[in-house]
Design an enzyme around this catalytic site. Structure first.
Site, PDB file in Angstrom:
ATOM      1  N   ASN A 185       0.742  -1.041   0.076  1.00 37.31           N
ATOM      2  CA  ASN A 185       0.098   0.056  -0.206  1.00 37.31           C
ATOM      3  C   ASN A 185       0.851   1.355   0.014  1.00 37.31           C
ATOM      4  O   ASN A 185       0.263   2.334   0.585  1.00 37.31           O
ATOM      5  CB  ASN A 185      -1.133   0.118   1.294  1.00 37.31           C
ATOM      6  CG  ASN A 185      -1.847  -1.070   1.079  1.00 37.31           C
ATOM      7  OD1 ASN A 185      -2.303  -1.451   0.125  1.00 37.31           O
ATOM      8  ND2 ASN A 185      -2.023  -1.889   2.289  1.00 37.31           N
ATOM      9  N   ARG A 186       2.148   1.093  -0.578  1.00 29.89           N
ATOM     10  CA  ARG A 186       3.001   2.356  -0.599  1.00 29.89           C
ATOM     11  C   ARG A 186       3.268   2.890   0.759  1.00 29.89           C
ATOM     12  O   ARG A 186       3.885   4.010   0.912  1.00 29.89           O
ATOM     13  CB  ARG A 186       2.420   3.418  -1.513  1.00 29.89           C
ATOM     14  CG  ARG A 186       2.102   3.076  -2.948  1.00 29.89           C
ATOM     15  CD  ARG A 186       3.379   2.496  -3.496  1.00 29.89           C
ATOM     16  NE  ARG A 186       3.093   2.418  -5.158  1.00 29.89           N
ATOM     17  CZ  ARG A 186       3.319   0.973  -5.413  1.00 29.89           C
ATOM     18  NH1 ARG A 186       3.450  -0.088  -4.631  1.00 29.89           N
ATOM     19  NH2 ARG A 186       3.021   0.739  -6.784  1.00 29.89           N
ATOM     20  N   LEU A 187       3.282   2.109   1.729  1.00 30.25           N
ATOM     21  CA  LEU A 187       3.549   2.553   3.131  1.00 30.25           C
ATOM     22  C   LEU A 187       4.934   1.826   3.429  1.00 30.25           C
ATOM     23  O   LEU A 187       5.092   1.263   4.171  1.00 30.25           O
ATOM     24  CB  LEU A 187       2.403   2.034   4.182  1.00 30.25           C
ATOM     25  CG  LEU A 187       1.082   2.774   4.203  1.00 30.25           C
ATOM     26  CD1 LEU A 187       0.187   2.084   5.101  1.00 30.25           C
ATOM     27  CD2 LEU A 187       1.284   4.120   3.903  1.00 30.25           C
TER      28      LEU A 187
END
Ligand SMILES: Cc1cc2nc3c(=O)[nH]c(=O)nc-3n(C[C@H](O)[C@H](O)[C@H](O)COP(=O)(O)O)c2cc1C
Length: 217
Positions: A194-196
């Site tokens: 999640n692009r985290l």
């Protein structure tokens, strides 16, 4: 160019690893070593030691180019090049450089800001001596980054040099050698879902301790 190429569907999920404070050493070179060994062991990267070096050029533009990392230790990162090349001239005017590594198989990136300094001449001699003869002649024949009339001119020059050096030892030209980049800051990026992503930055403090910070992805 007639067609445009739309890459908006290129998407990848990063989920192989994590970088958590609980597992990091106080010294970033230690973490670099761990990551480098893991990448090496994975066997999934052709030249794990390929890194970009970016400099601020005499023309005011940043420039990146790939070079090979030839050594790293607690003092920094060593690469070899022509001191009169575009990068050499840039470093002479402004030694602040940025190195970066991208290891896609491990979903990792490392970015180093630091100062590039020429290594001692005897160390450059030692590495030059260890290189194959063809690479030694190549270093001598190439006035790296200068305009060349033709491929043929370069090859003719090499032929002449081969003759001139036949049976003789080739010594390092003084315009070729190593730089060591001693880090001021090192950022480790680990791709996460999640692009985290995990981003941990080490910044060298006046007392030589490293300040460790987590950055927003
Ligand atoms: C995989 C790879 C490894 C390279 N390794 C080196 C190197 O170790 N030293 C070097 O001077 N150039 C190396 N080069 C060439 C540089 O990218 C660059 O073309 C050259 O150093 C001249 O750069 P400059 O004109 O910006 O100074 C390598 C290129 C590639 C693609």
């Amino acid at each position: 160019m007639e067609n445009e190429k739309d890459l908006s569907d290129y998407r990848k999920v990063y989920n192989k690893k994590e970088l958590l404070e609980a597992n990091i050493p106080n010294n970033p070179m230690q973490l670099f070593q761990t990551w480098f060994y893991e990448v090496e062991k994975s066997g999934g990267i052709d030249e794990a030691n390929a890194m970009t070096v970016s400099t601020i050029g005499l023309d005011g533009f940043p420039k990146n180019r790939v070079v090979l990392l030839k050594k790293f230790n607690e003092n920094g990162f060593v690469f070899y090049t022509n001191y009169n090349s575009e990068k050499g001239k840039a470093i002479a005017a402004n030694p602040n450089v940025c190195l970066s590594f991208f290891w896609p198989n491990m979903e990792r990136q490392v970015i180093v800001k630091g100062k590039a300094v020429k290594i001692a001449a005897n160390l450059s001699d030692g590495y030059f001596e260890s290189r194959p003869r063809g690479s030694q002649l190549g270093a001598i024949v190439s006035h790296q980054s200068e305009v060349l009339a033709s491929r043929e001119a370069l090859e003719a020059k090499l032929k002449n040099l081969e003759k001139a050096y036949l049976g003789k030892e080739i010594t390092r030209p003084d315009y070729w050698g190593g730089y060591i980049v001693s880090p001021h800051a090192i950022e480790f990026w680990q791709g996460r879902p999640n692009r985290l992503h995990d981003r941990i930055r080490f910044i060298l403090q006046k007392n030589n301790d490293w300040l460790i910070q987590r950055l927003n992805p």
